[in-house]
Design an enzyme around this catalytic site. Structure first.
Site, mmCIF file in Angstrom:
data_model
loop_
_atom_site.group_PDB
_atom_site.id
_atom_site.type_symbol
_atom_site.label_atom_id
_atom_site.label_comp_id
_atom_site.label_asym_id
_atom_site.label_seq_id
_atom_site.Cartn_x
_atom_site.Cartn_y
_atom_site.Cartn_z
ATOM 1 N N GLY A 130 -0.118 3.116 -11.664
ATOM 2 C CA GLY A 130 0.863 2.538 -10.753
ATOM 3 C C GLY A 130 2.104 3.365 -10.510
ATOM 4 N N GLU A 188 -3.398 5.160 -17.109
ATOM 5 C CA GLU A 188 -4.468 5.506 -16.168
ATOM 6 C C GLU A 188 -3.920 5.673 -14.754
ATOM 7 O OE1 GLU A 188 -7.141 2.407 -17.323
ATOM 8 O OE2 GLU A 188 -6.107 0.936 -16.093
ATOM 9 N N PRO A 189 -3.210 6.771 -14.525
ATOM 10 C CA PRO A 189 -2.661 7.018 -13.200
ATOM 11 C C PRO A 189 -3.741 7.502 -12.224
ATOM 12 C CG PRO A 189 -2.141 8.836 -14.686
ATOM 13 C CD PRO A 189 -2.887 7.836 -15.490
ATOM 14 N N GLY A 190 -3.652 7.036 -10.980
ATOM 15 C CA GLY A 190 -4.561 7.519 -9.933
ATOM 16 C C GLY A 190 -3.760 8.236 -8.870
ATOM 17 N N ARG A 191 -3.005 7.404 -8.117
ATOM 18 C CA ARG A 191 -2.203 7.912 -7.000
ATOM 19 C C ARG A 191 -1.270 9.058 -7.414
ATOM 20 N NH1 ARG A 191 -0.859 4.037 -3.342
ATOM 21 N NH2 ARG A 191 -1.675 2.646 -4.934
ATOM 22 N N TYR A 206 -2.573 -2.118 4.424
ATOM 23 C CA TYR A 206 -1.357 -2.486 3.682
ATOM 24 C C TYR A 206 -0.073 -2.156 4.429
ATOM 25 C CZ TYR A 206 -4.564 -1.277 -0.270
ATOM 26 O OH TYR A 206 -5.604 -1.128 -1.141
ATOM 27 N N CYS A 210 -11.927 1.918 17.824
ATOM 28 C CA CYS A 210 -11.693 0.863 18.819
ATOM 29 C C CYS A 210 -11.083 -0.362 18.159
ATOM 30 C CB CYS A 210 -12.999 0.525 19.518
ATOM 31 S SG CYS A 210 -13.422 1.778 20.701
ATOM 32 N N GLU A 211 -9.858 -0.230 17.743
ATOM 33 C CA GLU A 211 -9.077 -1.305 17.101
ATOM 34 C C GLU A 211 -7.625 -1.045 17.432
ATOM 35 O OE1 GLU A 211 -9.822 -3.802 14.841
ATOM 36 O OE2 GLU A 211 -11.972 -3.336 14.830
ATOM 37 N N TYR A 251 -6.765 7.123 -2.277
ATOM 38 C CA TYR A 251 -7.291 5.981 -1.524
ATOM 39 C C TYR A 251 -7.488 6.312 -0.041
ATOM 40 C CZ TYR A 251 -5.750 4.013 -5.917
ATOM 41 O OH TYR A 251 -5.553 3.810 -7.259
HETATM 42 C C1 LIG Z 1 -6.588 -1.206 -13.600
HETATM 43 C C2 LIG Z 1 -6.037 -0.117 -12.783
HETATM 44 N N1 LIG Z 1 -5.667 1.010 -13.377
HETATM 45 C C3 LIG Z 1 -5.162 2.048 -12.686
HETATM 46 C C4 LIG Z 1 -5.016 1.972 -11.316
HETATM 47 C C5 LIG Z 1 -4.444 3.155 -10.586
HETATM 48 O O1 LIG Z 1 -3.287 2.819 -9.945
HETATM 49 P P1 LIG Z 1 -2.433 3.954 -9.203
HETATM 50 O O2 LIG Z 1 -3.397 4.698 -8.340
HETATM 51 O O3 LIG Z 1 -1.422 3.217 -8.432
HETATM 52 O O4 LIG Z 1 -1.883 4.823 -10.282
HETATM 53 C C6 LIG Z 1 -5.366 0.804 -10.646
HETATM 54 C C7 LIG Z 1 -5.209 0.687 -9.192
HETATM 55 O O5 LIG Z 1 -5.515 -0.230 -8.530
HETATM 56 C C8 LIG Z 1 -5.901 -0.268 -11.392
HETATM 57 O O6 LIG Z 1 -6.267 -1.413 -10.810
#
Ligand SMILES: Cc1ncc(COP(=O)(O)O)c(C=O)c1O
Length: 449
Positions: free
Chosen positions: A259, A301-304, A345, A372-373, A401
């Site tokens: 997050g 657990e970072p993604g973004r 979003y 087409c939206e 994403y």
């Molecule tokens: C359980 C969990 N962990 C990690 C993430 C990654 O979040 P972010 O990409 O915002 O770091 C998410 C995103 O939805 C999530 O649901």
């Protein structure tokens, strides 16, 4: 024109790893994006892999002084590909997968199974079986039905599995603050307020093959404050202390999710990764001291924040429409099919004209996709130089994403993905072709054979 590159205003608009060439082209990791658009076509996702690796290393470094182990698990729902999994396999990073598909690709890429964590609110029995049979490191246990399936599968396979209990803590972070809701209305995890967590711990404590190693909570995304993490740590550590005496539950691991916010537009001011890490470690140590509880490992657990800013999408400008006194639309050759976030979003983005980066901005336009939206808009308002057909628009921070949520809506082929590393470009995912569609289609003649 060239001298404007150094103006503070302008630099604010570029992302890390970006420069401008003498031809006034946008360069990423030293590579000319206009040349990339010519070589690979558009729309094109471009990933600065050096930036991805730097983000991971920054997180790791930021936790270095912590007394216990820490794990950074990349949340690969943000962007997954064979090539990325392969690249990360050699790094000091774990992986968070959320489906059998992500697990399959990660294992195919040779990512070590024991560094994979498996998430999800509706994991199937097949997915759980595959995860356990392959010896993955940990399952993030989400609900009671999953627990029953896990009990059966581990018994059948005679295999142990580590689990983290996913808790819905009643704390939810909104970008700039957090709210405590008492009971969190969420499809994920065991609800803390109603006593579900106690019930699951009780069951886990008598399990033969399932080893509960700790707790997990994810409080939201695109977070710009540390207070939500501090609040959740305080709450879960206090609970862990209670459960230590009631159930002999031992909190070996505390996973505070992902997050961490990133910069999409100029006004976003994300905290540095080290500020998040420092706040998390301090809060854990404080609680552990106060409660006389052994320090747990900290997992995140970072993604973004790993891939978001490292990704840029290149589009070719096509048509335009000007409504006097209302707005001017310019349309590009992609849109909601390769980036659903604005439509889903109301996410905001910015970017530059990649082939004339440093030209003066002369007009405010809205960037429309080609689906087409009416809702297929990428950017509602952006100041750009005069725009012509065939200009290349670079939209920033599309690394998270974007591709992973891409679709074939309107039968638009999914774009290619190019990786940049050490100033070199290479294709990581090829562009989908119309022929690819036929791989899945069954003709009338074949159906009626
Ligand atoms: C359980 C969990 N962990 C990690 C993430 C990654 O979040 P972010 O990409 O915002 O770091 C998410 C995103 O939805 C999530 O649901």
């Amino acid at each position: 024109m060239w001298d404007k590159m150094t103006s503070t205003d302008f630099n604010k608009r570029l992302m890390d790893g970006m420069t401008i060439s003498e031809e006034n082209h946008l360069k990423i990791n030293g590579v000319d994006t206009v040349a990339l658009a010519e070589k690979y076509g558009t729309p094109l996702y471009v990933y600065d892999i050096d930036l991805v690796l730097n983000k991971i290393r920054s997180f790791k470094d930021a936790f270095k002084c912590y007394e216990k182990k820490t794990q950074v698990a990349y949340a690969s729902k943000a962007f997954s590909s064979l090539a990325l999994y392969e690249r990360l396999a050699g790094e000091d990073v774990s992986l968070d997968v959320v489906s059998g598909g992500e697990l399959y690709l990660a294992l195919k890429a040779g990512f070590p199974a024991d560094r994979i964590h498996f998430h999800g609110n509706n994991k199937s029995s097949r997915e759980l079986r595959e995860a356990i049979a392959n010896g993955i490191g940990c399952i993030v246990l989400d609900n009671f039905i999953e627990l029953t399936m896990l009990e059966e599968i581990t018994e059948q396979l005679q295999k142990n599995i580590n689990v983290l209990i996913r808790v819905t803590p009643g704390i939810h972070a909104h970008t700039h603050d957090y709210i405590s809701t008492g009971q969190e209305d969420s499809k994920f995890g065991f609800d803390l307020a109603s006593g579900q967590v106690e019930k699951v711990i009780e069951r886990l404590m008598s399990s033969t093959y399932i080893n509960a190693i700790g707790l997990h909570a994810h409080i939201g995304s695109q977070i710009f404050e540390v207070s939500g993490y501090e609040a959740v740590i305080d709450k879960l550590m206090k609970k862990a202390d209670e459960w230590r005496s009631t159930y002999q539950f031992n909190l070996e691991v505390l996973n505070v999710g992902g997050g961490f916010g990133i910069r999409y537009v100029e006004n976003d001011a994300p905290l540095s990764l080290s500020v998040f890490a420092e706040a998390i470690m301090t809060a854990v140590k404080k609680s552990s001291n106060e409660l006389n509880l052994e320090l747990p490992e900290i997992w995140i657990e970072p993604g973004r924040s790993i891939v978001g800013e490292a990704g840029t999408t290149l589009y070719t400008v096509g048509t335009e429409k000007e409504i006097p006194e209302v707005r001017k639309y310019i349309s590009v050759d992609g849109g909601m099919a390769d980036n659903i976030r604005p439509a889903l979003y109301q996410a905001t983005y910015t970017g530059v004209l990649a082939n004339r980066v440093n030209d003066d901005s002369v007009e405010k336009v809205s960037v429309a996709g080609k689906a087409c939206e009416s809702g297929d808009m990428l950017i509602w308002d952006i100041e750009l130089p005069e725009i012509n057909q065939s200009d290349i628009l670079a939209v920033f921070s599309t690394g998270a994403y974007g591709y992973s949520m891409a679709s074939n809506y309107n039968r638009l082929p999914r774009p290619a993905v190019v990786f940049l590393e050490n100033g070199e470009d290479s294709l990581a995912i090829r562009r989908e072709t119309y022929d690819d569609y036929l791989n899945l289609e069954i003709s009338h003649a074949d159906r009626t054979k």
